[in-house]
Design an enzyme around this catalytic site. Structure first.
Site, PDB file in Angstrom:
ATOM      1  N   LYS A  40       0.846  -1.209   0.000  1.00 32.07           N
ATOM      2  CA  LYS A  40       0.000   0.000   0.000  1.00 32.07           C
ATOM      3  C   LYS A  40       0.880   1.258   0.000  1.00 32.07           C
ATOM      4  CE  LYS A  40      -0.357  -0.416   5.033  1.00 32.07           C
ATOM      5  NZ  LYS A  40      -1.163  -0.967   6.132  1.00 32.07           N
ATOM      6  N   TYR A  76      14.058  30.175  10.243  1.00 30.03           N
ATOM      7  CA  TYR A  76      12.760  30.799  10.488  1.00 30.03           C
ATOM      8  C   TYR A  76      12.428  30.870  11.970  1.00 30.03           C
ATOM      9  CZ  TYR A  76      11.401  30.408   5.527  1.00 30.03           C
ATOM     10  OH  TYR A  76      11.311  30.528   4.171  1.00 30.03           O
TER      11      TYR A  76
HETATM   12  C1  LIG Z   1      -0.448  -1.819   6.857  1.00 27.91           C
HETATM   13  C2  LIG Z   1      -1.033  -3.088   7.276  1.00 27.91           C
HETATM   14  C3  LIG Z   1      -0.241  -4.248   7.302  1.00 27.91           C
HETATM   15  C4  LIG Z   1       1.266  -4.202   7.163  1.00 27.91           C
HETATM   16  O1  LIG Z   1       1.795  -3.689   8.372  1.00 27.91           O
HETATM   17  P1  LIG Z   1       3.360  -3.626   8.648  1.00 27.91           P
HETATM   18  O2  LIG Z   1       3.456  -3.212  10.074  1.00 27.91           O
HETATM   19  O3  LIG Z   1       3.893  -2.589   7.727  1.00 27.91           O
HETATM   20  O4  LIG Z   1       3.929  -4.952   8.382  1.00 27.91           O
HETATM   21  C5  LIG Z   1      -0.870  -5.450   7.540  1.00 27.91           C
HETATM   22  N1  LIG Z   1      -2.207  -5.508   7.771  1.00 27.91           N
HETATM   23  C6  LIG Z   1      -2.993  -4.405   7.792  1.00 27.91           C
HETATM   24  C7  LIG Z   1      -4.449  -4.539   8.072  1.00 27.91           C
HETATM   25  C8  LIG Z   1      -2.423  -3.157   7.551  1.00 27.91           C
HETATM   26  O5  LIG Z   1      -3.200  -2.062   7.590  1.00 27.91           O
END
Ligand SMILES: *Cc1c(COP(=O)(O)O)cnc(C)c1O
Length: 380
Positions: A43, A263
């Site tokens: 993702k 800044y």
């Molecule tokens: C993002 C996510 C993962 C992967 O998690 P990691 O900690 O990056 O391994 C797995 N399952 C769900 C439901 C997620 O949202």
């Protein structure tokens, strides 16, 4: 510095991504969880590393199951992986049924409403549609409650037209193996499964799969660990770093006592300071929370393995770092400084920005030059 030989002179920063190591990480995790199977969570553009390069590398390593958050992401994965199983964690948005079936993606359904819509679509298509189910076992974020599950099980008509492939849940505290929340969620999960069709189950992401075999069930879902991240206090996963980020020094200047830097003038020199201005800012993923006022700790960069603190505000394109203590005459206009790499881990960079390494990855600069290596070394 062979790392920078092929970087164009115009690049203010460079991100090295080792696809060979990414593949090795996936294979090490896959071996570790056997006989359970291992998927790849890709993702958010493969956590910022580039979906178009990460998915082919993972497939070459043997990965055939991917998780994404959105349907648009699933579409991008489908274009790269014609035969892979693609699960959409955000499930079914109202009216998005056809978008899912067009690419043969599997929505992870989290409510009875989603089941109703998806099952209505299945009747319309007269086809048993591939389906996954998310059970909420205590994260209270997304997923069916125990009440929903009982209703679904009692009705059964909702399930009739669907081909349920996977039942999954997600852990809240997997980064702390000592937290009893882990065992409690496993218990709730195992308690609800007998009400449902007997299909593959999945509970663990990167940290969860290190909790031991009971958490592996049939399929694990690592994301962060594939990309070399380890969020647990004791890093025990069989993975190594994949990403290095460097940016160039634009200017080195001497600041006299009493002058302020950047800044809002939040940093004031109490002694003469040597400052390097580096071409990386919050638009490059050096989060503004890495800023440091006088007497406060912020983020760090590194020169030749030695740390230099960020001083003053992080601005959009630039940071100012204090290199006085390094006493290194070789740091000059055009020098490379490490933001993430052998000296500064993803966790360190996250800590310096008062966040987690995950956010460092997903914030990686879109304007830095990218170099992908190691794809040709991948074998099954
Ligand atoms: C993002 C996510 C993962 C992967 O998690 P990691 O900690 O990056 O391994 C797995 N399952 C769900 C439901 C997620 O949202």
């Amino acid at each position: 510095m062979t790392d920078f030989q092929n970087v164009p002179a115009t690049a203010t920063g460079v991100i090295h991504i080792d696809l060979g190591q990414l593949a090795a990480n996936w294979q090490a995790l896959a071996k570790f969880v056997m006989p359970a199977r291992c998927s790849g969570v890709v993702k958010a553009n493969a956590y910022g590393l580039g979906l178009d390069r990460v998915v082919p590398a993972l497939m070459k390593a043997g990965c055939q199951t991917f998780f994404v958050a959105t349907i648009d992401e699933a579409k991008d994965v489908r274009a790269l992986a014609s035969d892979a199983a693609i699960f959409v964690l955000d499930g079914l948005l109202p009216g998005a049924e056809k978008a899912l079936t067009d690419i043969n993606a599997i929505p992870v359904l989290s409510s009875l409403e989603e089941f109703q819509d998806w099952s209505a679509h299945a009747r319309k298509c007269n086809k048993a549609l591939p389906t996954a189910m998310h059970i909420d076992t205590g994260l209270n974020r997304l997923g069916m409650t125990a009440v929903d599950i009982r209703e679904l099980a009692a009705g059964r008509t909702l399930l009739e037209k669907l081909n349920v492939y996977l039942i999954m849940s997600h852990l809240a505290c997997a980064d702390d193996p000592d937290d009893d929340m882990n065992a409690r969620q496993l218990n709730v999960f195992e308690g609800l499964l007998p009400l449902l069709p007997t299909v593959a189950t999945s509970l663990a992401a990167s940290d969860g799969l290190m909790l031991g075999a009971p958490y592996h069930t049939q399929l694990v879902r690592p994301g962060y660990a594939l990309y070399g991240g380890q969020a647990t206090k004791e890093p025990t996963a069989p993975v190594k770093p994949v990403v290095k980020v460097h940016a160039r020094v634009l200017q080195v200047s001497e600041i006299v006592t009493g002058q302020t830097i950047g800044y809002s003038a939040i940093y004031k020199a109490t002694s003469p300071r040597r400052i390097a201005t580096v071409a990386a800012g919050y638009a490059d993923g050096v989060l503004r929370t890495s800023s440091a006022a006088s007497g406060e700790a912020g983020g760090f960069v590194a020169f030749n393995g030695r740390l230099a603190p960020i001083v003053g505000r992080v601005s959009m394109d630039l940071i100012t770092v204090d290199i006085t203590e390094l006493d290194d005459e070789t740091i000059h206009r055009g020098s490379w400084t490490e933001l993430v790499g052998p000296t500064i881990s993803l966790e360190d960079a996250g800590h310096g920005a008062k966040t987690i390494g995950y956010e460092i990855l997903t914030s990686l600069s879109k304007r830095f030059h990218r170099i992908y290596t190691g794809e040709d070394t991948i074998t099954r």
